[in-house]
Design a protein around this motif. Sequence first.
Motif, PDB file in Angstrom:
ATOM      1  N   TRP A  71      47.827 -25.731  42.782  1.00  0.00           N
ATOM      2  CA  TRP A  71      47.477 -25.217  41.464  1.00  0.00           C
ATOM      3  C   TRP A  71      46.050 -24.674  41.460  1.00  0.00           C
ATOM      4  N   THR A  72      45.862 -23.545  40.812  1.00  0.00           N
ATOM      5  CA  THR A  72      44.529 -22.993  40.597  1.00  0.00           C
ATOM      6  C   THR A  72      43.895 -23.661  39.380  1.00  0.00           C
ATOM      7  N   ASN A  73      42.608 -23.412  39.149  1.00  0.00           N
ATOM      8  CA  ASN A  73      41.949 -23.955  37.959  1.00  0.00           C
ATOM      9  C   ASN A  73      42.613 -23.456  36.681  1.00  0.00           C
ATOM     10  N   THR A  74      43.115 -22.213  36.716  1.00  0.00           N
ATOM     11  CA  THR A  74      43.818 -21.684  35.547  1.00  0.00           C
ATOM     12  C   THR A  74      45.122 -22.428  35.316  1.00  0.00           C
ATOM     13  N   ASP A  75      45.860 -22.722  36.402  1.00  0.00           N
ATOM     14  CA  ASP A  75      47.099 -23.503  36.284  1.00  0.00           C
ATOM     15  C   ASP A  75      46.808 -24.881  35.693  1.00  0.00           C
ATOM     16  N   LYS A  76      45.767 -25.506  36.206  1.00  0.00           N
ATOM     17  CA  LYS A  76      45.406 -26.844  35.730  1.00  0.00           C
ATOM     18  C   LYS A  76      45.014 -26.808  34.252  1.00  0.00           C
ATOM     19  N   SER A  77      44.218 -25.816  33.897  1.00  0.00           N
ATOM     20  CA  SER A  77      43.765 -25.701  32.502  1.00  0.00           C
ATOM     21  C   SER A  77      44.934 -25.477  31.568  1.00  0.00           C
ATOM     22  N   TYR A  78      45.888 -24.668  32.004  1.00  0.00           N
ATOM     23  CA  TYR A  78      47.080 -24.387  31.200  1.00  0.00           C
ATOM     24  C   TYR A  78      47.862 -25.679  30.936  1.00  0.00           C
ATOM     25  N   GLN A 126      38.182 -37.279  35.154  1.00  0.00           N
ATOM     26  CA  GLN A 126      36.992 -37.596  35.942  1.00  0.00           C
ATOM     27  C   GLN A 126      35.909 -36.514  35.820  1.00  0.00           C
ATOM     28  N   ASN A 127      36.108 -35.587  34.886  1.00  0.00           N
ATOM     29  CA  ASN A 127      35.139 -34.507  34.661  1.00  0.00           C
ATOM     30  C   ASN A 127      34.978 -33.591  35.880  1.00  0.00           C
ATOM     31  N   GLU A 128      36.024 -33.469  36.668  1.00  0.00           N
ATOM     32  CA  GLU A 128      35.987 -32.590  37.835  1.00  0.00           C
ATOM     33  C   GLU A 128      36.670 -31.256  37.556  1.00  0.00           C
ATOM     34  N   LEU A 129      37.038 -31.034  36.308  1.00  0.00           N
ATOM     35  CA  LEU A 129      37.716 -29.796  35.937  1.00  0.00           C
ATOM     36  C   LEU A 129      37.151 -29.281  34.618  1.00  0.00           C
ATOM     37  N   LYS A 130      36.717 -28.022  34.629  1.00  0.00           N
ATOM     38  CA  LYS A 130      36.313 -27.354  33.398  1.00  0.00           C
ATOM     39  C   LYS A 130      37.433 -26.426  32.963  1.00  0.00           C
ATOM     40  N   LEU A 131      37.777 -26.483  31.699  1.00  0.00           N
ATOM     41  CA  LEU A 131      38.869 -25.665  31.190  1.00  0.00           C
ATOM     42  C   LEU A 131      38.471 -24.192  31.195  1.00  0.00           C
ATOM     43  N   ASN A 132      39.406 -23.343  31.598  1.00  0.00           N
ATOM     44  CA  ASN A 132      39.129 -21.905  31.615  1.00  0.00           C
ATOM     45  C   ASN A 132      40.404 -21.120  31.324  1.00  0.00           C
ATOM     46  N   ASP A 133      40.226 -19.917  30.833  1.00  0.00           N
ATOM     47  CA  ASP A 133      41.335 -18.989  30.568  1.00  0.00           C
ATOM     48  C   ASP A 133      42.344 -19.518  29.547  1.00  0.00           C
ATOM     49  N   LEU A 134      41.931 -20.450  28.687  1.00  0.00           N
ATOM     50  CA  LEU A 134      42.843 -20.926  27.646  1.00  0.00           C
ATOM     51  C   LEU A 134      43.038 -19.808  26.623  1.00  0.00           C
TER      52      LEU A 134
END
Length: 353
Positions: free
Chosen positions: A54-61, A102-110
Amino acid sequence: MDYEKKASISSKQISEKKQEIKYDTRDYVIGYLVNQFEEEEFYVPREYQRNFIWTNTDKSYFIESVLMGLPIPFMFFADTSDGKIEIVDGAQRTQTLVQFAQNELKLNDLEILTDSNGLSFSDLDIAVQRRFLNTNIRVVYLEEGTTKNVRQEIFKRINTSGRLAKPAEIRRGSFDGPFKVFLEECVQNELFQKLAPRSKEVEYRYEGFELVLRFFAYTDSYQDDFNNYDGNVAKFLDRYLKQKNKAFDDKTITNSYKMRFEKMLKYTEKLLGERGFRKSLKAKSTPRARFEALAVGISIALEENPELPVRDASWIDDEDFLIVTKSDAANNKSNLKRRINFVKDKLMGENDG
């Protein structure tokens, strides 16, 4: 063949195989799931699980879906001989929940919770954090005794059974409005059907709708040098369709779009004959990259010169054209512009010889 005997043998086998799978359903709150994963009480079996793709965008979604309270598909966990819990299916989701908590992911492209873009878990309001950690995730729990072979078979079937919806199918089902209706009317255009044939299999998944949508999205975006295009075709088309549905209720606009489409098709027929957008007259399908290059390039050339003459088109079989249209995967902005401009310049006589 003794069908009665065969039915009896079949029934016995079904019964035996059913006994190999014992399960119940459980609800784990995210906070507990995260804690157990951190303690390695819940783990991902690397010997048959796929890598974390998963990319950061996938995770954020995914996190956006959880924050909004949308239902999350069942995950599959299994009890093992040492008492730990194996994550049979749901590794990507579980690891995303852990990373976010764990604060290792910043939300993006929402695209819905836009005010949360750029935020980590600790940046959220404390009430939102608590609700997130107390959100239930439903799990199919395979009981002790379920063999490794059975767990692997479940993983395989979950990840290969059926066919995932393609972006075109999701898009068509997600964005209702007048522009969507207009696009569907364009798909039924007889000349389009003739020049851009699709196999029954791909058309069942709305390939014609996808081609027509790309034509209008790319011709509209050409004039501003594709400023809103970052190479992510699916998101670009989603945004375009959503925006057009809101503003496409004027008859004059509708007629101008219809005229643009029909002019392009008529010129294509004059230029390429029955072969149309296909690689050859015998081909039964229309490659997307080839369609984009020809349809959009022709339309842009017609816009610049409404009296565009029909020139020799033998270049469609040249190596240079095959190279710029060789792969739909090469969708970065420069490649997209290159194949469109290649056709436009040929028609305008700007790169002859």
